[in-house]
Design a protein around this motif. Structure first.
Motif, mmCIF file in Angstrom:
data_model
loop_
_atom_site.group_PDB
_atom_site.id
_atom_site.type_symbol
_atom_site.label_atom_id
_atom_site.label_comp_id
_atom_site.label_asym_id
_atom_site.label_seq_id
_atom_site.Cartn_x
_atom_site.Cartn_y
_atom_site.Cartn_z
ATOM 1 N N GLU A 1 0.849 -1.188 0.000
ATOM 2 C CA GLU A 1 0.000 0.000 0.000
ATOM 3 C C GLU A 1 0.888 1.241 0.000
ATOM 4 O O GLU A 1 1.869 1.314 0.732
ATOM 5 C CB GLU A 1 -0.904 0.013 1.231
ATOM 6 C CG GLU A 1 -1.988 -1.044 1.197
ATOM 7 C CD GLU A 1 -2.999 -0.796 0.096
ATOM 8 O OE1 GLU A 1 -3.314 0.377 -0.186
ATOM 9 O OE2 GLU A 1 -3.462 -1.789 -0.494
ATOM 10 N N PRO A 2 0.585 2.233 -0.848
ATOM 11 C CA PRO A 2 1.409 3.446 -0.888
ATOM 12 C C PRO A 2 1.240 4.266 0.388
ATOM 13 O O PRO A 2 0.188 4.265 1.008
ATOM 14 C CB PRO A 2 0.872 4.199 -2.108
ATOM 15 C CG PRO A 2 -0.512 3.684 -2.296
ATOM 16 C CD PRO A 2 -0.506 2.269 -1.797
ATOM 17 N N GLU A 3 2.313 4.970 0.749
ATOM 18 C CA GLU A 3 2.266 5.841 1.912
ATOM 19 C C GLU A 3 1.860 7.239 1.463
ATOM 20 O O GLU A 3 2.193 7.674 0.375
ATOM 21 C CB GLU A 3 3.636 5.894 2.584
ATOM 22 C CG GLU A 3 4.082 4.558 3.147
ATOM 23 C CD GLU A 3 5.458 4.644 3.768
ATOM 24 O OE1 GLU A 3 5.958 5.771 3.971
ATOM 25 O OE2 GLU A 3 6.031 3.591 4.044
ATOM 26 N N GLY A 4 1.136 7.937 2.286
ATOM 27 C CA GLY A 4 0.753 9.308 1.977
ATOM 28 C C GLY A 4 -0.588 9.385 1.287
ATOM 29 O O GLY A 4 -1.241 8.377 1.019
ATOM 30 N N PRO A 5 -1.004 10.598 0.956
ATOM 31 C CA PRO A 5 -2.318 10.790 0.328
ATOM 32 C C PRO A 5 -2.320 10.303 -1.124
ATOM 33 O O PRO A 5 -1.276 10.183 -1.763
ATOM 34 C CB PRO A 5 -2.524 12.305 0.398
ATOM 35 C CG PRO A 5 -1.145 12.858 0.424
ATOM 36 C CD PRO A 5 -0.317 11.852 1.190
ATOM 37 N N ALA A 6 -3.515 10.046 -1.640
ATOM 38 C CA ALA A 6 -3.662 9.608 -3.032
ATOM 39 C C ALA A 6 -3.270 10.740 -3.980
ATOM 40 O O ALA A 6 -3.495 11.919 -3.697
ATOM 41 C CB ALA A 6 -5.095 9.186 -3.292
ATOM 42 N N LEU A 7 -2.680 10.415 -5.101
ATOM 43 C CA LEU A 7 -2.279 11.391 -6.105
ATOM 44 C C LEU A 7 -3.492 11.792 -6.925
ATOM 45 O O LEU A 7 -4.237 10.947 -7.405
ATOM 46 C CB LEU A 7 -1.210 10.784 -7.017
ATOM 47 C CG LEU A 7 -0.728 11.658 -8.172
ATOM 48 C CD1 LEU A 7 -0.014 12.891 -7.632
ATOM 49 C CD2 LEU A 7 0.168 10.865 -9.086
ATOM 50 N N ARG A 8 -3.689 13.070 -7.083
ATOM 51 C CA ARG A 8 -4.795 13.576 -7.908
ATOM 52 C C ARG A 8 -4.182 14.392 -9.035
ATOM 53 O O ARG A 8 -3.250 15.159 -8.823
ATOM 54 C CB ARG A 8 -5.734 14.421 -7.067
ATOM 55 C CG ARG A 8 -6.417 13.623 -5.969
ATOM 56 C CD ARG A 8 -7.316 14.489 -5.156
ATOM 57 N NE ARG A 8 -8.340 15.083 -6.000
ATOM 58 C CZ ARG A 8 -9.633 14.798 -5.930
ATOM 59 N NH1 ARG A 8 -10.051 13.941 -5.035
ATOM 60 N NH2 ARG A 8 -10.504 15.378 -6.732
ATOM 61 N N ILE A 9 -4.725 14.234 -10.227
ATOM 62 C CA ILE A 9 -4.188 14.941 -11.390
ATOM 63 C C ILE A 9 -5.349 15.426 -12.244
ATOM 64 O O ILE A 9 -6.434 14.835 -12.234
ATOM 65 C CB ILE A 9 -3.239 14.029 -12.194
ATOM 66 C CG1 ILE A 9 -2.472 14.819 -13.224
ATOM 67 C CG2 ILE A 9 -3.987 12.883 -12.822
ATOM 68 C CD1 ILE A 9 -1.301 14.069 -13.809
ATOM 69 N N GLY A 10 -5.131 16.492 -12.978
ATOM 70 C CA GLY A 10 -6.174 17.024 -13.836
ATOM 71 C C GLY A 10 -5.563 17.751 -15.019
ATOM 72 O O GLY A 10 -4.359 17.950 -15.096
ATOM 73 N N ALA A 11 -6.411 18.125 -15.970
ATOM 74 C CA ALA A 11 -5.949 18.836 -17.156
ATOM 75 C C ALA A 11 -6.925 19.968 -17.466
ATOM 76 O O ALA A 11 -8.138 19.808 -17.334
ATOM 77 C CB ALA A 11 -5.846 17.884 -18.343
ATOM 78 N N TYR A 12 -6.386 21.099 -17.892
ATOM 79 C CA TYR A 12 -7.174 22.246 -18.315
ATOM 80 C C TYR A 12 -6.876 22.470 -19.790
ATOM 81 O O TYR A 12 -5.766 22.889 -20.160
ATOM 82 C CB TYR A 12 -6.809 23.478 -17.484
ATOM 83 C CG TYR A 12 -7.626 24.697 -17.818
ATOM 84 C CD1 TYR A 12 -8.923 24.841 -17.323
ATOM 85 C CD2 TYR A 12 -7.111 25.696 -18.628
ATOM 86 C CE1 TYR A 12 -9.678 25.958 -17.636
ATOM 87 C CE2 TYR A 12 -7.854 26.818 -18.948
ATOM 88 C CZ TYR A 12 -9.143 26.939 -18.460
ATOM 89 O OH TYR A 12 -9.896 28.038 -18.773
ATOM 90 N N VAL A 13 -7.828 22.155 -20.661
ATOM 91 C CA VAL A 13 -7.639 22.275 -22.111
ATOM 92 C C VAL A 13 -7.732 23.743 -22.498
ATOM 93 O O VAL A 13 -8.707 24.420 -22.176
ATOM 94 C CB VAL A 13 -8.687 21.436 -22.872
ATOM 95 C CG1 VAL A 13 -8.542 21.624 -24.379
ATOM 96 C CG2 VAL A 13 -8.557 19.965 -22.503
ATOM 97 N N THR A 14 -6.696 24.237 -23.201
ATOM 98 C CA THR A 14 -6.676 25.634 -23.626
ATOM 99 C C THR A 14 -6.933 25.808 -25.112
ATOM 100 O O THR A 14 -7.349 26.877 -25.537
ATOM 101 C CB THR A 14 -5.326 26.292 -23.276
ATOM 102 O OG1 THR A 14 -4.283 25.570 -23.926
ATOM 103 C CG2 THR A 14 -5.103 26.294 -21.776
ATOM 104 N N ASN A 15 -6.675 24.776 -25.925
ATOM 105 C CA ASN A 15 -6.865 24.914 -27.367
ATOM 106 C C ASN A 15 -6.987 23.531 -28.008
ATOM 107 O O ASN A 15 -6.221 22.623 -27.695
ATOM 108 C CB ASN A 15 -5.684 25.660 -27.988
ATOM 109 C CG ASN A 15 -5.912 26.007 -29.446
ATOM 110 O OD1 ASN A 15 -7.037 25.971 -29.929
ATOM 111 N ND2 ASN A 15 -4.832 26.342 -30.140
ATOM 112 N N ILE A 16 -7.969 23.386 -28.921
ATOM 113 C CA ILE A 16 -8.100 22.183 -29.745
ATOM 114 C C ILE A 16 -8.079 22.645 -31.191
ATOM 115 O O ILE A 16 -8.838 23.529 -31.581
ATOM 116 C CB ILE A 16 -9.408 21.421 -29.448
ATOM 117 C CG1 ILE A 16 -9.436 20.948 -28.002
ATOM 118 C CG2 ILE A 16 -9.550 20.225 -30.385
ATOM 119 C CD1 ILE A 16 -10.744 20.294 -27.600
ATOM 120 N N SER A 17 -7.179 22.044 -32.006
ATOM 121 C CA SER A 17 -7.060 22.459 -33.404
ATOM 122 C C SER A 17 -6.682 21.261 -34.270
ATOM 123 O O SER A 17 -6.486 20.156 -33.779
ATOM 124 C CB SER A 17 -6.002 23.561 -33.539
ATOM 125 O OG SER A 17 -4.747 23.080 -33.118
#
Length: 61
Positions: free
Chosen positions: A30-46
């Motif tokens: 089991e990993p130590e510490g809090p769970a890793l959270r990740i996200g993405a903010y899309v700025t441009n689709i072309s």
């Protein structure tokens, strides 16, 4: 003119031999510490290309 000798061709199986991966003992840790959270903010689709199922995206990760 007649040919003398065997004219049969060798039969070759193109499939590779199966791999015996065996078994391995796995220890669950089991990993130590809090769970890793990740996200993405899309700025441009072309460059959207529906025929090739491709597009370009710029984002902040």
């Amino acid at each position: 003119m007649a040919q003398l000798g065997w004219s049969a061709k060798a039969v070759v199986d193109p499939r590779p031999a199966p791999i015996d991966w065996g078994t391995a003992l796995v220890e669950l840790v089991e990993p130590e510490g809090p769970a890793l959270r990740i996200g993405a903010y899309v700025t441009n689709i072309s460059d959207i290309d529906p025929l090739q199922d491709q597009f370009s995206v710029e984002m902040l990760l």
